[in-house]
Design a protein around this motif. Structure first.
Motif, short mmCIF file in Angstrom:
data_model
loop_
_atom_site.label_atom_id
_atom_site.label_comp_id
_atom_site.label_asym_id
_atom_site.label_seq_id
_atom_site.Cartn_x
_atom_site.Cartn_y
_atom_site.Cartn_z
N LEU A 86 0.82 -1.21 0.00
CA LEU A 86 0.00 0.00 0.00
C LEU A 86 0.86 1.26 0.00
O LEU A 86 0.55 2.24 -0.69
N LYS A 87 1.94 1.24 0.75
CA LYS A 87 2.82 2.42 0.82
C LYS A 87 3.51 2.69 -0.51
O LYS A 87 3.87 3.84 -0.80
N ASN A 88 3.70 1.65 -1.31
CA ASN A 88 4.40 1.81 -2.58
C ASN A 88 3.47 2.03 -3.77
O ASN A 88 3.93 2.17 -4.90
N ALA A 100 -1.13 5.28 6.82
CA ALA A 100 -0.22 5.62 7.91
C ALA A 100 -0.90 5.46 9.27
O ALA A 100 -0.31 4.90 10.21
N SER A 101 -2.13 5.93 9.39
CA SER A 101 -2.86 5.83 10.66
C SER A 101 -3.13 4.38 11.03
O SER A 101 -2.91 3.97 12.17
N ARG A 102 -3.57 3.62 10.04
CA ARG A 102 -3.89 2.22 10.32
C ARG A 102 -2.63 1.44 10.68
O ARG A 102 -2.63 0.61 11.59
N TYR A 122 6.09 8.37 7.74
CA TYR A 122 5.43 8.25 6.43
C TYR A 122 4.19 9.15 6.35
O TYR A 122 3.92 9.78 5.32
N GLY A 123 3.45 9.23 7.44
CA GLY A 123 2.19 9.96 7.41
C GLY A 123 2.27 11.42 7.80
O GLY A 123 1.27 12.15 7.74
#
Length: 225
Positions: A86-88, A100-102, A122-123
């Motif tokens: 998901l981050k990529n 980021a929160s999750r 990241y967030g």
């Protein structure tokens, strides 16, 4: 007559293109929820990979829902892989904030300080200021065991409750959680009197939760009855 027929066909086709995707999306969503609620994980992942789901939902939404499945299964290896995926992905800032929160709260629960800190980093540019500050406070208190946010937590508590009126069941947990965080910081300072000032009401507000057990453990370690 031919013009009227063509117009009717165009109208029908327009309605089909508008309403069929909406109906399909609702049907797929209902199916996914049912499978997740009933712990039918194999069927859940098959539905996510189906053409109907791909037609109805963008890639991010499908992979974010897949993460929900892995979280429900407590499949830590798959969860780690999914967060990396998901981050990529090429996603919006709002979606980055959601990931980021999750991720932060997942790693916070797991006690993985470096991973939680990584999600904060990241967030940082995407999460709203208030939410990010709350995450920083929790990270400092729960992961780094610092006591530098006592006054901030008191301000949050005062904004939630006047300290006098009766709390209904919906307010007990959030108020108790802040009381716990304040008391926890005082426990780091070995300030037992102030610790108990917040732990005592927190025990009542958090009865039956893991926080109650943790409060009693801390009290026992500090020889407080």
């Amino acid at each position: 007559m031919s013009k009227n027929l063509n117009l009717i066909i165009i109208v029908i086709m327009t309605l089909v293109f508008i309403f069929v995707p909406i109906i399909m999306k609702k049907v797929v969503w209902k199916k996914l929820l049912s499978q997740l609620d009933n712990e039918q994980y194999d069927e859940f992942y098959k539905t996510l990979d189906s053409n109907a789901c791909k037609f109805s939902y963008q890639a991010f939404n499908r992979e974010y829902m897949r993460l929900s499945g892995y979280l429900a299964q407590r499949n830590d290896a798959k969860i780690e892989e999914q967060f990396d995926l998901l981050k990529n992905m090429r996603i919006s800032n709002k979606q980055k904030a959601s990931v980021a929160s999750r991720g932060f709260y997942y790693y916070l629960e797991k006690g993985k300080i470096k991973k939680a800190e990584g999600m904060l980093s990241y967030g940082k540019s995407y999460i709203d200021e208030k939410s990010f500050k709350n995450m920083q406070i929790q990270f400092s208190i729960l992961m780094k065991k610092e006591a530098k946010y006592i006054e901030d937590c008191k301000d949050i508590l005062n904004g939630m409750w006047d300290g006098k009126s009766a709390l209904d069941n919906n307010k007990k947990f959030p108020v108790g959680t802040i009381q716990y965080l304040i008391g926890l910081q005082y426990s780091y300072l070995k300030d037992v009197d102030h610790m108990m000032e917040y732990f005592t009401p927190a025990l009542e507000n958090l009865a039956g939760t893991p926080y109650e057990e943790d409060i009693r453990r801390i009290m026992n370690n500090l020889h407080v009855s």
